[in-house]
Design a protein around this motif. Structure first.
Motif, PDB file in Angstrom:
ATOM      1  N   ARG A  47      32.803  40.914 114.194  1.00  0.00           N
ATOM      2  CA  ARG A  47      31.305  41.453 114.168  1.00  0.00           C
ATOM      3  C   ARG A  47      30.504  40.410 114.818  1.00  0.00           C
ATOM      4  NH1 ARG A  47      30.557  40.374 109.135  1.00  0.00           N
ATOM      5  NH2 ARG A  47      28.784  39.013 109.272  1.00  0.00           N
ATOM      6  N   LEU A  48      29.745  41.010 115.866  1.00  0.00           N
ATOM      7  CA  LEU A  48      28.665  40.298 116.642  1.00  0.00           C
ATOM      8  C   LEU A  48      27.432  40.075 116.247  1.00  0.00           C
ATOM      9  CD1 LEU A  48      30.206  41.566 120.226  1.00  0.00           C
ATOM     10  CD2 LEU A  48      30.808  39.391 119.056  1.00  0.00           C
ATOM     11  N   LEU A  49      26.920  41.136 115.293  1.00  0.00           N
ATOM     12  CA  LEU A  49      25.627  41.179 115.003  1.00  0.00           C
ATOM     13  C   LEU A  49      25.553  41.291 113.749  1.00  0.00           C
ATOM     14  CD1 LEU A  49      24.211  43.906 117.574  1.00  0.00           C
ATOM     15  CD2 LEU A  49      24.094  41.510 117.750  1.00  0.00           C
ATOM     16  N   ASN A  50      24.345  40.460 112.929  1.00  0.00           N
ATOM     17  CA  ASN A  50      23.976  40.708 111.355  1.00  0.00           C
ATOM     18  C   ASN A  50      23.083  41.621 111.354  1.00  0.00           C
ATOM     19  OD1 ASN A  50      26.042  38.885 110.169  1.00  0.00           O
ATOM     20  ND2 ASN A  50      24.855  37.281 111.063  1.00  0.00           N
ATOM     21  N   ARG A  51      23.089  42.888 110.827  1.00  0.00           N
ATOM     22  CA  ARG A  51      22.029  43.749 110.752  1.00  0.00           C
ATOM     23  C   ARG A  51      21.515  43.789 109.479  1.00  0.00           C
ATOM     24  NH1 ARG A  51      26.649  45.308 113.244  1.00  0.00           N
ATOM     25  NH2 ARG A  51      26.650  46.723 114.718  1.00  0.00           N
ATOM     26  N   THR A  52      20.109  43.763 109.442  1.00  0.00           N
ATOM     27  CA  THR A  52      19.208  43.627 108.283  1.00  0.00           C
ATOM     28  C   THR A  52      18.137  44.913 108.587  1.00  0.00           C
ATOM     29  OG1 THR A  52      17.375  42.097 109.245  1.00  0.00           O
ATOM     30  CG2 THR A  52      19.164  41.344 108.077  1.00  0.00           C
ATOM     31  N   THR A  53      17.175  45.062 107.610  1.00  0.00           N
ATOM     32  CA  THR A  53      16.534  46.236 107.768  1.00  0.00           C
ATOM     33  C   THR A  53      15.377  45.893 108.672  1.00  0.00           C
ATOM     34  OG1 THR A  53      15.196  45.414 105.842  1.00  0.00           O
ATOM     35  CG2 THR A  53      16.750  47.085 105.549  1.00  0.00           C
ATOM     36  N   ARG A  54      15.059  44.771 108.789  1.00  0.00           N
ATOM     37  CA  ARG A  54      13.944  44.203 109.805  1.00  0.00           C
ATOM     38  C   ARG A  54      14.354  43.553 111.250  1.00  0.00           C
ATOM     39  NH1 ARG A  54       9.244  41.160 106.214  1.00  0.00           N
ATOM     40  NH2 ARG A  54       8.847  42.946 104.724  1.00  0.00           N
ATOM     41  N   ARG A  55      15.400  43.085 111.116  1.00  0.00           N
ATOM     42  CA  ARG A  55      15.907  42.658 112.607  1.00  0.00           C
ATOM     43  C   ARG A  55      17.664  42.478 112.579  1.00  0.00           C
ATOM     44  NH1 ARG A  55      13.566  40.534 116.634  1.00  0.00           N
ATOM     45  NH2 ARG A  55      14.499  38.617 117.954  1.00  0.00           N
ATOM     46  N   VAL A  56      17.881  42.541 113.798  1.00  0.00           N
ATOM     47  CA  VAL A  56      19.295  42.234 114.095  1.00  0.00           C
ATOM     48  C   VAL A  56      19.520  41.098 114.641  1.00  0.00           C
ATOM     49  CG1 VAL A  56      21.407  43.059 115.581  1.00  0.00           C
ATOM     50  CG2 VAL A  56      19.705  44.669 114.422  1.00  0.00           C
ATOM     51  N   ASN A  57      20.398  40.141 114.165  1.00  0.00           N
ATOM     52  CA  ASN A  57      20.729  38.677 114.694  1.00  0.00           C
ATOM     53  C   ASN A  57      22.179  38.586 115.386  1.00  0.00           C
ATOM     54  OD1 ASN A  57      17.828  37.632 114.559  1.00  0.00           O
ATOM     55  ND2 ASN A  57      18.300  37.745 112.206  1.00  0.00           N
ATOM     56  N   PRO A  58      22.338  37.899 115.955  1.00  0.00           N
ATOM     57  CA  PRO A  58      23.749  37.715 116.629  1.00  0.00           C
ATOM     58  C   PRO A  58      24.471  36.806 115.602  1.00  0.00           C
ATOM     59  CG  PRO A  58      22.372  36.241 117.927  1.00  0.00           C
ATOM     60  CD  PRO A  58      21.543  37.146 117.220  1.00  0.00           C
ATOM     61  N   THR A  59      25.716  36.782 115.307  1.00  0.00           N
ATOM     62  CA  THR A  59      26.475  36.006 114.424  1.00  0.00           C
ATOM     63  C   THR A  59      26.790  35.001 115.387  1.00  0.00           C
ATOM     64  OG1 THR A  59      28.728  37.035 115.183  1.00  0.00           O
ATOM     65  CG2 THR A  59      27.362  38.020 113.134  1.00  0.00           C
ATOM     66  N   GLU A  60      27.604  33.749 114.545  1.00  0.00           N
ATOM     67  CA  GLU A  60      27.794  32.575 115.572  1.00  0.00           C
ATOM     68  C   GLU A  60      28.694  32.999 116.656  1.00  0.00           C
ATOM     69  OE1 GLU A  60      29.904  28.232 115.028  1.00  0.00           O
ATOM     70  OE2 GLU A  60      29.599  29.501 113.344  1.00  0.00           O
ATOM     71  N   ILE A  61      29.864  33.806 116.257  1.00  0.00           N
ATOM     72  CA  ILE A  61      30.699  34.423 117.438  1.00  0.00           C
ATOM     73  C   ILE A  61      29.861  35.126 118.308  1.00  0.00           C
ATOM     74  CG2 ILE A  61      32.609  35.910 118.108  1.00  0.00           C
ATOM     75  CD1 ILE A  61      33.844  35.017 115.403  1.00  0.00           C
ATOM     76  N   GLY A  62      28.981  36.121 117.802  1.00  0.00           N
ATOM     77  CA  GLY A  62      27.941  36.703 118.909  1.00  0.00           C
ATOM     78  C   GLY A  62      27.144  36.169 119.855  1.00  0.00           C
ATOM     79  N   LEU A  63      26.743  34.834 119.397  1.00  0.00           N
ATOM     80  CA  LEU A  63      25.896  34.177 120.014  1.00  0.00           C
ATOM     81  C   LEU A  63      26.627  33.497 121.234  1.00  0.00           C
ATOM     82  CD1 LEU A  63      22.981  32.966 120.381  1.00  0.00           C
ATOM     83  CD2 LEU A  63      23.661  31.135 118.882  1.00  0.00           C
ATOM     84  N   ALA A  64      27.815  33.030 120.928  1.00  0.00           N
ATOM     85  CA  ALA A  64      28.650  32.408 121.947  1.00  0.00           C
ATOM     86  C   ALA A  64      29.159  33.527 122.901  1.00  0.00           C
ATOM     87  CB  ALA A  64      30.033  31.806 121.469  1.00  0.00           C
ATOM     88  N   TYR A  65      29.270  34.674 122.430  1.00  0.00           N
ATOM     89  CA  TYR A  65      29.522  35.894 123.234  1.00  0.00           C
ATOM     90  C   TYR A  65      28.521  36.313 124.239  1.00  0.00           C
ATOM     91  CZ  TYR A  65      31.528  40.276 124.760  1.00  0.00           C
ATOM     92  OH  TYR A  65      31.775  41.471 125.752  1.00  0.00           O
ATOM     93  N   TYR A  66      27.286  36.060 123.634  1.00  0.00           N
ATOM     94  CA  TYR A  66      26.004  36.516 124.227  1.00  0.00           C
ATOM     95  C   TYR A  66      25.776  35.695 125.600  1.00  0.00           C
ATOM     96  CZ  TYR A  66      20.982  36.502 125.244  1.00  0.00           C
ATOM     97  OH  TYR A  66      19.903  36.831 125.777  1.00  0.00           O
ATOM     98  N   ASP A  67      26.311  34.168 125.364  1.00  0.00           N
ATOM     99  CA  ASP A  67      25.995  33.350 126.602  1.00  0.00           C
ATOM    100  C   ASP A  67      26.782  33.733 127.606  1.00  0.00           C
ATOM    101  OD1 ASP A  67      23.859  31.870 125.135  1.00  0.00           O
ATOM    102  OD2 ASP A  67      25.461  30.387 124.353  1.00  0.00           O
ATOM    103  N   ARG A  68      28.091  33.980 127.528  1.00  0.00           N
ATOM    104  CA  ARG A  68      28.871  34.454 128.135  1.00  0.00           C
ATOM    105  C   ARG A  68      28.897  35.942 128.978  1.00  0.00           C
ATOM    106  NH1 ARG A  68      33.822  31.255 128.789  1.00  0.00           N
ATOM    107  NH2 ARG A  68      33.260  29.297 128.213  1.00  0.00           N
ATOM    108  N   ALA A  69      28.317  36.710 127.987  1.00  0.00           N
ATOM    109  CA  ALA A  69      28.055  38.056 128.589  1.00  0.00           C
ATOM    110  C   ALA A  69      26.790  37.923 129.507  1.00  0.00           C
ATOM    111  CB  ALA A  69      27.621  38.909 127.616  1.00  0.00           C
TER     112      ALA A  69
END
Length: 301
Positions: A47-69
């Motif tokens: 999982r790359l994203l933590n989904r809530t009713t108000r906002r979507v935030n990257p997981t720890e792995i997702g944040l690392a993947y975001y930088d490389r992406a």
């Protein structure tokens, strides 16, 4: 699904903080964005994203993947821009720094044909006798004489030149001809007044020994043609590049002061700052100059 599109959807969701804004940014539906993210997470098995009713935030792995992406997406964008640039016709303002003597006597004569061939390029040529900092001073390229030791520059050799001490036959008849370097101390020496270390000539003896001769006194001028004219007039001995004196020597107006000294050859280079690709206008001018000066030097001018 396309891997780059999945990366772009993921990065846009992180940037925008949600699927709705990401969809608006990308110009696709919210469900399409969701499918791209689901496919990406399924392919990666995490999982790359933590989904809530108000906002979507990257997981720890997702944040690392975001930088490389982001790096991959930026590189892909630059690759597209590179192809677009290289396919476009050379155009725009081209600022060039050129050594004064070479610019006046050789570059100026080829400017017209170049602009005729590339009418969308505007040339701005600055003549000076110092090594300008190309990037910080806003120059696209320069033409330099001598070794190029700057690792931040790409260099292409255009031609070769040499330097010799020359004076008129009338001068030698009046003052005699120096037979060796030490004899220069008894002669009238002419020198550049605008170059660092201008009062010193660095010569190589027949033995290979490097020698220095101080030339203070007599006449100093910040223009090579003026020094050549002074030498032709019999005012003294000038130390000049072959692209200046060759014609005068061929016409018998000047002679080599000490012919036995070794001939040192220096390259004439077109240089430009290193980068991922060469701008079309720079490449066009370098290609043009390479053709125009092919076979020139060191004494064939």
């Amino acid at each position: 699904m396309d891997r780059l599109t999945e990366m772009e959807a993921f990065a846009t969701v992180v940037d925008q903080g949600g699927f709705t804004d990401a969809a608006r940014k990308m110009g696709i539906s919210k469900s399409a964005v969701s499918k791209h993210i689901s496919a990406l997470e399924a392919r990666l098995g995490t999982r790359l994203l933590n989904r809530t009713t108000r906002r979507v935030n990257p997981t720890e792995i997702g944040l690392a993947y975001y930088d490389r992406a982001l790096r991959v997406l930026n590189d892909a964008g630059e690759a597209d821009a590179l192809v677009s640039s290289l396919r476009s016709d050379p155009a725009g303002l081209l600022r060039v720094s050129v050594a004064t003597d070479f610019g006046v006597h050789h570059l100026s004569s080829v400017i017209g044909p170049f602009l005729d061939e590339f009418p969308d390029i505007t040339l701005s040529i600055v003549l000076n006798n110092r090594f300008v900092e190309l990037a910080s001073e806003g120059f696209d390229m320069a033409i330099r004489i001598g070794d190029v030791d700057d690792a931040t520059l790409n260099a292409r050799k255009l031609a070769e030149t040499t330097k010799r001490m020359v004076a008129s036959p009338a001068y030698f008849q009046k003052y005699g001809r120096p037979m060796r370097i030490d004899d220069l101390n008894e002669h009238r020496l002419l020198h550049y007044s605008s170059q660092a270390g201008n009062a010193v000539w660095r010569l190589t003896a027949p033995s290979g020994e490097k020698r220095q001769v101080r030339t203070a006194g007599g006449l100093s001028v910040n223009d090579g043609q003026s020094l050549l004219n002074a030498a032709i007039s019999g005012l003294g001995i000038a130390y000049l590049p072959s692209f200046l004196y060759t014609n005068a020597m061929a016409e018998g107006l000047v002679e080599d002061a000490i012919p036995d000294l070794p001939m040192e050859v220096h390259g004439i280079y077109a240089v430009h700052p290193q980068g991922r690709f060469t701008q079309p206008k720079v490449r066009a001018f370098m290609d043009f100059l390479t053709q125009r000066f092919a076979g020139k030097g060191p004494t064939n001018w």
